[in-house]
Scaffold this active site. Structure first.
Site, mmCIF file in Angstrom:
data_model
loop_
_atom_site.group_PDB
_atom_site.id
_atom_site.type_symbol
_atom_site.label_atom_id
_atom_site.label_comp_id
_atom_site.label_asym_id
_atom_site.label_seq_id
_atom_site.Cartn_x
_atom_site.Cartn_y
_atom_site.Cartn_z
ATOM 1 N N PHE A 1 0.990 -1.144 0.238
ATOM 2 C CA PHE A 1 0.367 -0.129 0.169
ATOM 3 C C PHE A 1 0.405 1.570 -0.060
ATOM 4 C CE2 PHE A 1 -1.783 -3.801 2.546
ATOM 5 C CZ PHE A 1 -2.591 -3.997 1.316
ATOM 6 N N CYS A 2 2.113 1.350 -0.908
ATOM 7 C CA CYS A 2 3.283 2.882 -0.377
ATOM 8 C C CYS A 2 3.458 2.463 0.504
ATOM 9 C CB CYS A 2 2.215 3.251 -1.655
ATOM 10 S SG CYS A 2 2.106 3.617 -2.695
#
Length: 445
Positions: A377-378
């Site tokens: 998720f970055c």
């Protein structure tokens, strides 16, 4: 419209919807353009799409899409034309600037600079910071990578201990800016930004907040909270037309180099020099994204119309249903960042004791018509610190979510964890994919 050679008989699972309605469970709070979207599933047929990936990008509100349709005939050059359409869209952009400022409680002398998204906004701010920036390790990469002189505070098991560590870092070495997320895109946990603003100001630093996740769910008031800069994206706030904003104090931005060099950002140009404008114009060279700006302003107005209390209650009920349902399922762990987080958005990231979350995410989509997100998720540093496995699966809720969405996800997840997918999949460079995919190829007319 989605075109297929031969559309199979539509399949709708209405029992869960009827049962939820009968029990008074929450339905959608707002009308979104994907409300009636049907997607194909393996083996033939179509089901109503369940979108539990709104933390990545949210569909447009119906009212936003309708507003964009009304704006398009007037599309013209902004700030430069004498024609009526040009004057109309110039007014539209400047009115949108006022609407954004009002929605986030901006101070009278704050600037509203329109950007492409949150990442773009932080890259702009990074060019203006006159010193070090201190961030937490729980940040999305958009608020971790842009800073030119960055120091990172590693989060503790509680928010209280994390703020103590942040305070100790600022006491040991002064910084110009503290930049933190308003809510984690991994755990949904909401940080006390007013307390962080007080802490930063007491140590002589300003505070920037990444509100990409927070703003679609909670109102932020810059003046009341003491936040100095706020960055957010329209595509997470039901205005997916490529616009965002940086709102905050003017002095750093007026002293910084123009973010983009080009027309509209200058007072005058000579062959031997340039006189740059002050204010938002200084950083908005070129033709702006009129459609995105109009959509963003209208989306914020629609969120205001829905009401803060109604949005909070709707999401809280669905989040409780989601978390309680996950807790009943064996072999699943919900990831948390803090033991003392009292507020959280409608985000739940899980990891499995056994098996691949990427495979489960692919099967949820291909066999059940449910969209989620798998990965890190970055937010790699946070995920690596709080997770036990390499990747997680995230389900996220929004104004268009319903109890039926949650129940369909929980039921499909339980089946997949217990018995695996019903079809064969293989891992490819693009991720897990059905070995034989009989779904019609997407073609949008």
């Amino acid at each position: 419209m989605i075109a297929t050679d031969e559309r199979a008989a539509q399949v709708r699972d209405t029992d869960a919807t009827d049962d939820a309605a009968a029990a008074g469970a929450p339905g959608p709070l707002a009308a979104l353009v994907d409300a009636d979207l049907e997607v194909p599933v393996l083996g033939g047929g179509f089901v109503r799409h369940v979108n539990l990936d709104v933390a990545a990008s949210a569909p447009a509100l119906d009212a936003v899409a309708a507003h964009v349709a009304r704006v398009l005939p007037y599309y013209a050059s902004v700030h430069r034309g004498s024609g009526y359409p040009s004057q109309a869209v110039t007014t539209l952009v400047e009115d949108a600037r006022v609407a954004v400022a009002r929605h986030v409680g901006a101070r009278d002398d704050d600037l509203v600079v329109f950007t492409r998204n949150t990442t773009d906004a932080f890259n702009l701010l990074a060019s203006a910071v006159p010193g070090d920036t201190v961030v937490l390790d729980l940040e999305h990469h958009a608020n971790l990578l842009p800073w030119r002189r960055r120091r990172v505070v590693v989060g503790a098991s509680t928010i209280a201990a994390t703020l103590d560590a942040l305070d100790a870092e600022l006491a040991a070495r002064p910084a110009a800016l503290v930049s933190v997320t308003g809510a984690s895109n991994v755990t949904g946990e909401v940080l006390p930004i007013d307390r962080i603003a007080q802490l930063a100001h007491a140590r002589g630093a300003r505070l920037a907040v990444d509100a990409a996740q927070l703003l679609p769910h909670r109102r932020v008031d810059l003046a009341a909270s003491g936040v100095d800069y706020l960055a957010f994206s329209g595509h997470k706030a039901y205005a997916p037309f490529g616009s965002g904003a940086l709102v905050g104090r003017a002095d750093w931005l007026d002293a910084a180099p123009a973010y983009l060099a080009g027309g509209g950002a200058v007072e005058s140009v000579r062959l031997d020099g340039v006189e740059w404008k002050q204010g938002a114009d200084r950083h908005e060279a070129g033709t702006p994204n009129v459609v995105g700006i109009a959509a963003l302003a209208r989306a914020l107005a629609e969120l205001e119309r829905l009401g803060d209390t109604a949005r909070h209650e709707h999401e809280a009920a669905l989040t409780e249903r989601l978390i309680a349902g996950l807790a009943r399922q064996p072999g699943i762990r919900v990831i948390r960042g803090f033991d003392d987080a009292g507020d959280r958005l409608g985000i739940a990231t899980i990891e499995l004791e056994h098996g691949s979350v990427g495979l489960v995410a692919a099967a949820l989509a291909a066999e059940h018509g449910i969209s989620v997100r798998a990965g890190r998720f970055c937010a790699h540093p946070l995920f690596d610190r709080v997770a036990r496995r390499a990747n997680g699966l995230r389900a996220s809720l929004g104004a268009g979510s319903s109890a039926d969405d949650v129940d369909r996800f929980l039921d499909a997840l339980a089946r997949l964890v217990a018995g695996g997918p019903s079809h064969a999949y293989e891992r490819t460079p693009a991720g897990w994919c059905p070995r034989t995919d009989d779904r019609p190829r997407l073609a949008i007319d």
